[in-house]
Design a protein around this motif. Sequence first.
Motif, PDB file in Angstrom:
ATOM      1  N   ILE A  98       0.817  -1.214   0.000  1.00 40.83           N
ATOM      2  CA  ILE A  98       0.000   0.000   0.000  1.00 40.83           C
ATOM      3  C   ILE A  98       0.850   1.263   0.000  1.00 40.83           C
ATOM      4  CG2 ILE A  98      -0.393  -0.243   2.504  1.00 40.83           C
ATOM      5  CD1 ILE A  98      -3.009   1.233   2.137  1.00 40.83           C
ATOM      6  N   VAL A 135      -3.824  -5.493   0.308  1.00 43.75           N
ATOM      7  CA  VAL A 135      -3.981  -4.569   1.439  1.00 43.75           C
ATOM      8  C   VAL A 135      -4.895  -5.215   2.486  1.00 43.75           C
ATOM      9  CG1 VAL A 135      -4.767  -2.284   2.159  1.00 43.75           C
ATOM     10  CG2 VAL A 135      -3.696  -2.581  -0.087  1.00 43.75           C
ATOM     11  N   VAL A 136      -4.465  -5.165   3.757  1.00 42.76           N
ATOM     12  CA  VAL A 136      -5.276  -5.745   4.835  1.00 42.76           C
ATOM     13  C   VAL A 136      -6.602  -5.004   4.936  1.00 42.76           C
ATOM     14  CG1 VAL A 136      -5.461  -6.117   7.335  1.00 42.76           C
ATOM     15  CG2 VAL A 136      -3.254  -6.446   6.182  1.00 42.76           C
ATOM     16  N   GLN A 137      -7.705  -5.754   4.892  1.00 43.84           N
ATOM     17  CA  GLN A 137      -9.035  -5.158   5.040  1.00 43.84           C
ATOM     18  C   GLN A 137      -9.620  -5.445   6.410  1.00 43.84           C
ATOM     19  OE1 GLN A 137     -10.334  -3.116   2.708  1.00 43.84           O
ATOM     20  NE2 GLN A 137      -8.407  -3.446   1.638  1.00 43.84           N
ATOM     21  N   VAL A 138      -9.450  -6.670   6.859  1.00 46.04           N
ATOM     22  CA  VAL A 138     -10.109  -7.032   8.108  1.00 46.04           C
ATOM     23  C   VAL A 138      -9.377  -8.214   8.727  1.00 46.04           C
ATOM     24  CG1 VAL A 138     -11.799  -8.666   7.100  1.00 46.04           C
ATOM     25  CG2 VAL A 138     -12.454  -7.306   9.086  1.00 46.04           C
ATOM     26  N   TYR A 165     -12.592  -1.024  14.595  1.00 45.81           N
ATOM     27  CA  TYR A 165     -13.046  -0.223  13.447  1.00 45.81           C
ATOM     28  C   TYR A 165     -14.566  -0.297  13.302  1.00 45.81           C
ATOM     29  CZ  TYR A 165     -13.503   0.642   8.337  1.00 45.81           C
ATOM     30  OH  TYR A 165     -13.867   1.078   7.084  1.00 45.81           O
ATOM     31  N   HIS A 166     -15.113  -1.503  13.389  1.00 44.32           N
ATOM     32  CA  HIS A 166     -16.554  -1.647  13.139  1.00 44.32           C
ATOM     33  C   HIS A 166     -17.391  -1.024  14.256  1.00 44.32           C
ATOM     34  CE1 HIS A 166     -15.394  -5.156  10.315  1.00 44.32           C
ATOM     35  NE2 HIS A 166     -15.672  -4.082   9.606  1.00 44.32           N
ATOM     36  N   ASP A 201     -17.456  -7.805   4.185  1.00 47.91           N
ATOM     37  CA  ASP A 201     -17.150  -8.832   5.188  1.00 47.91           C
ATOM     38  C   ASP A 201     -18.255  -8.967   6.232  1.00 47.91           C
ATOM     39  OD1 ASP A 201     -16.438  -6.886   7.455  1.00 47.91           O
ATOM     40  OD2 ASP A 201     -15.009  -6.292   5.919  1.00 47.91           O
ATOM     41  N   ASP A 253     -17.837   1.990   4.118  1.00 43.23           N
ATOM     42  CA  ASP A 253     -16.814   1.043   4.575  1.00 43.23           C
ATOM     43  C   ASP A 253     -16.030   0.579   3.358  1.00 43.23           C
ATOM     44  OD1 ASP A 253     -15.273  -0.716   5.926  1.00 43.23           O
ATOM     45  OD2 ASP A 253     -16.863  -2.161   6.338  1.00 43.23           O
ATOM     46  N   SER A 254     -15.176   1.465   2.885  1.00 42.09           N
ATOM     47  CA  SER A 254     -14.520   1.240   1.594  1.00 42.09           C
ATOM     48  C   SER A 254     -13.115   0.694   1.760  1.00 42.09           C
ATOM     49  CB  SER A 254     -14.441   2.570   0.837  1.00 42.09           C
ATOM     50  OG  SER A 254     -13.537   3.425   1.496  1.00 42.09           O
ATOM     51  N   ASP A 260      -9.121   1.368   0.192  1.00 43.18           N
ATOM     52  CA  ASP A 260      -8.407   2.625  -0.060  1.00 43.18           C
ATOM     53  C   ASP A 260      -8.812   3.169  -1.430  1.00 43.18           C
ATOM     54  OD1 ASP A 260      -6.611   2.751   2.330  1.00 43.18           O
ATOM     55  OD2 ASP A 260      -6.041   0.788   1.551  1.00 43.18           O
ATOM     56  N   GLN A 314     -14.509   6.017   5.739  1.00 41.95           N
ATOM     57  CA  GLN A 314     -13.136   5.670   6.165  1.00 41.95           C
ATOM     58  C   GLN A 314     -12.199   6.541   5.338  1.00 41.95           C
ATOM     59  OE1 GLN A 314     -10.147   4.236   5.410  1.00 41.95           O
ATOM     60  NE2 GLN A 314     -10.470   3.364   3.381  1.00 41.95           N
ATOM     61  N   TYR A 341      -4.349  -1.386  10.640  1.00 38.65           N
ATOM     62  CA  TYR A 341      -4.272  -0.226   9.727  1.00 38.65           C
ATOM     63  C   TYR A 341      -3.152   0.625  10.303  1.00 38.65           C
ATOM     64  CZ  TYR A 341      -9.052  -1.750   8.543  1.00 38.65           C
ATOM     65  OH  TYR A 341     -10.165  -2.474   8.187  1.00 38.65           O
ATOM     66  N   MET A 387      -6.406   6.109  12.371  1.00 38.55           N
ATOM     67  CA  MET A 387      -7.231   6.187  11.163  1.00 38.55           C
ATOM     68  C   MET A 387      -8.233   7.316  11.365  1.00 38.55           C
ATOM     69  SD  MET A 387      -9.710   3.383   9.393  1.00 38.55           S
ATOM     70  CE  MET A 387      -8.671   3.060   7.980  1.00 38.55           C
TER      71      MET A 387
END
Length: 283
Positions: A11, A52-55, A63-64, A88, A157-158, A160, A190, A225, A230
């Motif tokens: 990233i 890229v790490v999402q979750v 985050y959620h 997710d 909740d996108s 990058d 985000q 992240y 963030m």
Amino acid sequence: MTAGGWFEEAIHAHATQKLEITQVLYSSDTELQKILIFENPTFGRVMTLDGVVQVTEGDEFIYHEMMAHVPILAHGAVRDVLIVGGGDGGLLEEVLKHPVARATMVEIDRGVLDLARRYLPSICKDAFDDPRAELVIADGARHVAETDARYDVVLIDSTDPVGPGEVLFQREFYAGCKRCLKPGGILVTQNGVAFVQGEELTSSWRHFDALFADPAAYAVAVPTYIWGFMALGWASDDPAHRRRPLAAIEERYAAAELDTRYYNPEIHLGAFALPTYMKELMR
Ligand code: SPD
């Protein structure tokens, strides 16, 4: 990217995070993106999109919880929620902890939903089967531009702003979000890790400033992240939502009977107190 049993994030040009892969659970390309799901001893199951790490199972709650509970409890009377992205299911699961009438999730990639159900059940739980959940496989930008539905809260909740996620950071998209918010509704987005992706916060904040009476952001520290806070973007035409006193948030939190591990009323208020380097990005 996966050489030597390690995932190395693709990233940032000059800095990276590496996560050990003890087992690859799934790896493929869907029509839209490259998906990898693997097991890591520290974070549990990890899903990455396009490198890229999402979750991750370990830290998704941070985050959620902050993306769902801050706007919903600040608003105080939410019936209709729109989630753009979030395939997710983790954000949907948090939203459905509230007595909402309907939570619509518009995700562009059906593959992500199917994989979450199969490999990340600890994250989505039974959210996709909740009768209040409306799952729409479509382009979120088109949905906000065309839908007749109106929402109290819109959550972006996108990924990058590269690939399919790029359009979700543009003014036209945010104008669409405003279009489908009820009067006084709240948009949360985000906006990247401010120390290394500051331009995301600056550019979104400028769009919010042009479109909404109360443009802002709040901060959340999510371990995977990496590189600091963030920024979650915040936009509403009702400035009162962002200035609820602690007692009001405490009362709503208690009434909602939420079982949270990061969110609490003090963190809710404190998250809007930004470090100076973040404030400087919002002008
Ligand atoms: N740098 C990656 C940011 C990803 C934010 N969205 C993740 C989706 C989690 N539901």
